[in-house]
Design an enzyme around this catalytic site. Structure first.
Site, short mmCIF file in Angstrom:
data_model
loop_
_atom_site.label_atom_id
_atom_site.label_comp_id
_atom_site.label_asym_id
_atom_site.label_seq_id
_atom_site.Cartn_x
_atom_site.Cartn_y
_atom_site.Cartn_z
N LYS A 170 7.37 -43.93 -12.92
CA LYS A 170 6.94 -43.12 -11.78
C LYS A 170 5.55 -43.63 -11.41
CE LYS A 170 4.71 -40.16 -10.23
NZ LYS A 170 3.72 -40.44 -9.16
N GLY A 201 7.50 -40.81 -6.17
CA GLY A 201 7.38 -39.37 -5.91
C GLY A 201 6.00 -38.84 -6.26
N GLY A 203 3.13 -36.62 -8.27
CA GLY A 203 2.86 -36.36 -9.68
C GLY A 203 3.38 -35.02 -10.17
N PRO A 204 3.00 -33.92 -9.52
CA PRO A 204 3.42 -32.61 -10.03
C PRO A 204 4.94 -32.35 -9.89
CG PRO A 204 1.51 -32.41 -8.58
CD PRO A 204 2.03 -33.81 -8.42
N GLU A 245 -3.83 -43.29 -21.48
CA GLU A 245 -4.99 -44.11 -21.10
C GLU A 245 -5.71 -43.31 -20.03
OE1 GLU A 245 -5.95 -46.86 -22.39
OE2 GLU A 245 -4.19 -47.53 -23.49
N CYS A 279 -11.40 -47.71 -14.52
CA CYS A 279 -11.67 -46.71 -15.56
C CYS A 279 -12.66 -47.23 -16.60
CB CYS A 279 -10.38 -46.27 -16.21
SG CYS A 279 -9.35 -47.66 -16.64
N GLU A 369 -16.83 -38.76 -14.78
CA GLU A 369 -16.31 -39.98 -14.15
C GLU A 369 -16.28 -39.79 -12.64
OE1 GLU A 369 -12.10 -41.00 -14.65
OE2 GLU A 369 -12.84 -42.96 -15.28
#
Ligand code: NAD
Length: 462
Positions: A170, A201, A203-204, A245, A279, A369
């Site tokens: 996903k 799609g 995320g939630p 990660e 990141c 961040e």
């Protein structure tokens, strides 16, 4: 830009269960570049079933044959590298040269490394009177972010396939087009139907359905710490393996003996690269008080040169988020020496390359961040102070140490609570394990350590 209106499931592009779609925008001009289906729990279930059905045969496929498929996949990515670079530039907004040199080139190196590892790795060990077999964990649910869209996919899918696992991917909703290109390359590489499946799609919706699916054996997630925490909790409740990660707030520690100009210039370039959406970026620069003002001046000059050349951030939400941190930096008393709230362009999600001086360790911009082109420069008194500041966040993903003497830099790096440290500008290595200490994550990607995340052991005693 080419876009499939279906999901790649069980070896073919199939219609999505629902009719909702996701618009993909170019962050440079805010124009629609494509539309992909917004997958639902039904699509995820369909894909997981295909992956489960394909597992026994793929797990039993000799590693040399799995290596041959990965090698063909690598070659397919090479053949498509221009298309990949153009697609990432269109949906992420990164400058084309950066897309070519990083977004297209790094996944080729990583896919190649796993083609080689699959062929040479010892999937069997001896331990006294036992033979230990390293077997695939099973069906992998891979959830990836948009910042290095193809790299994040390949860093999960290539080791999973090398290990003999099957996968449902996903990808991030902002960058699904390059994921579709990847599925095409997998298909052309002759990977059997069901071994790799793609569900685009939100995320939630699709992401959460994949993370919660009872027939997924391992969830491998890259993204924000907030979502990672939720996925870790879901996996924990189901006693399911999980690899996370997550975010970072890495320190670039410039010791007094270092080449200051080089350390500052490379440090600024590191933070501005990919518009700060890395990141592992060294977003906190730590400089000794005697060299502080000189470093601030060098950094401000270096940052000002970038202008709009770094490209925009990915979307309007991210742009607003980064700006709110710039606002907060000013409000909490940091000194703005480059950039700021004004955007270098009227259109698109651009943020000015920004540098803050007089940042103290307790400020929000030194702790959270930002994920944008914003550098904080902190002052330290002595090495112990530098170490305390460097280790003083909840994160521990990466970092850098600069010193006149390599051994001095290594000694300091060994005391950092972080998963990766570049010594005097050390280069990216696709074989080095990548992952975080503390809240930066669980598990490692890349190289043999990345492969072992997808393996479990079975010992036979004789
Ligand atoms: P995000 O967590 O919002 O999204 C990442 C992925 O998770 C996307 O595919 C998204 O659709 C999906 N997702 C969102 N909500 C979900 C849910 N409830 N259940 C399941 N899946 C869900 O993160 P982002 O904004 O896309 O990415 C930025 C963040 O990712 C930054 O914090 C960054 O540091 C982190 N990141 C970490 C690494 C690393 O290797 N450590 C690499 C890249 C990005």
């Amino acid at each position: 830009m080419k876009a499939h209106d279906g999901m790649y499931i069980d070896g073919a592009w199939r219609p999505a269960a629902g009719s909702d779609t996701i618009e993909v925008l170019n962050p440079v001009d805010e124009q629609v570049v494509g539309r992909v289906p917004a997958g639902t729990a039904e699509d995820v279930d369909h894909a997981v079933r295909a992956a489960r059905a394909a597992l026994p045969a793929w797990a039993a496929t000799p590693p040399t044959e799995r290596a041959a498929r990965l090698s063909a996949l690598r070659d397919g990515l090479v053949a498509r590298q221009d298309e990949i670079a153009e697609t990432v530039t269109a949906e992420l907004g990164s400058p084309l040269k950066f897309s070519q040199n990083v977004h297209a080139a790094v996944p080729i190196a990583v896919a190649g490394s796993y083609a080689e590892l699959a062929a040479t790795y010892a999937f069997e060990e001896k331990a006294g009177n036992s033979t230990v077999h390293l077997e695939p964990v099973g069906v992998v649910g891979a959830i990836t972010p948009w910042n290095y869209p193809l790299h994040q996919i390949v860093a999960k899918v290539a080791p999973a396939l090398a290990a003999g696992c099957t996968v449902v991917l996903k990808p991030a909703e902002d960058t699904p087009l390059v994921a579709q290109l990847f599925a095409e390359a997998v298909h052309e590489a002759g990977v059997p139907a069901g071994v790799f499946n793609l569900v685009t799609g939100l995320g939630p919706v699709a992401g959460q359905a994949l993370a919660e699916h009872p027939d997924v054996d391992l969830v491998s997630f890259t993204g924000s710490t907030a979502v990672g925490r939720q996925i870790g909790a879901t996996a924990g409740a189901a006693i399911k393996k999980v690899a996370l990660e997550l975010g970072g707030k890495s320190a670039n520690v410039i010791l007094p003996s270092a080449d200051l100009a080089k350390a500052v210039n490379v440090g600024v370039a590191n933070v501005m690269s990919n518009s700060g959406q890395t990141c592992s970026a060294w977003t906190r620069m730590l400089v000794h008080r005697d060299q502080y003002e000189e470093a601030v001046e060098l950094a401000a000059t270096a940052a000002a040169k970038y202008g709009d050349r770094i490209g925009p951030v990915v979307n309007a939400k991210q742009q607003a988020r980064v700006r709110s941190y710039i606002d907060k930096g000013v409000a909490e008393g940091a000194r703005l020496v480059a950039g700021g709230l004004e955007s270098p362009r009227e259109q698109g999600y651009f943020v000015s390359p920004t540098v803050f001086a007089d940042v103290t360790p307790d400020m929000t911009i030194a702790q959270e961040e930002i994920f944008g082109p914003v550098l904080s420069i902190l002052r330290y008194e002595d090495e112990e102070d530098a170490l305390r500041i460097a280790n003083g966040t909840v994160y521990g993903l990466a970092g850098a140490v600069w010193a006149g003497d390599q051994a001095e830099a290594v000694a300091f790096a060994r005391r950092l609570e972080t998963g990766q440290v570049d010594i005097n500008g050390g280069r990216f290595n696709p074989l080095a394990p990548f992952g975080g200490y503390k809240q930066s994550g669980v598990g490692r990607e890349l190289g043999t350590h990345g492969l072992s995340e997808y393996l479990q052991t079975k010992s036979l005693q004789f």
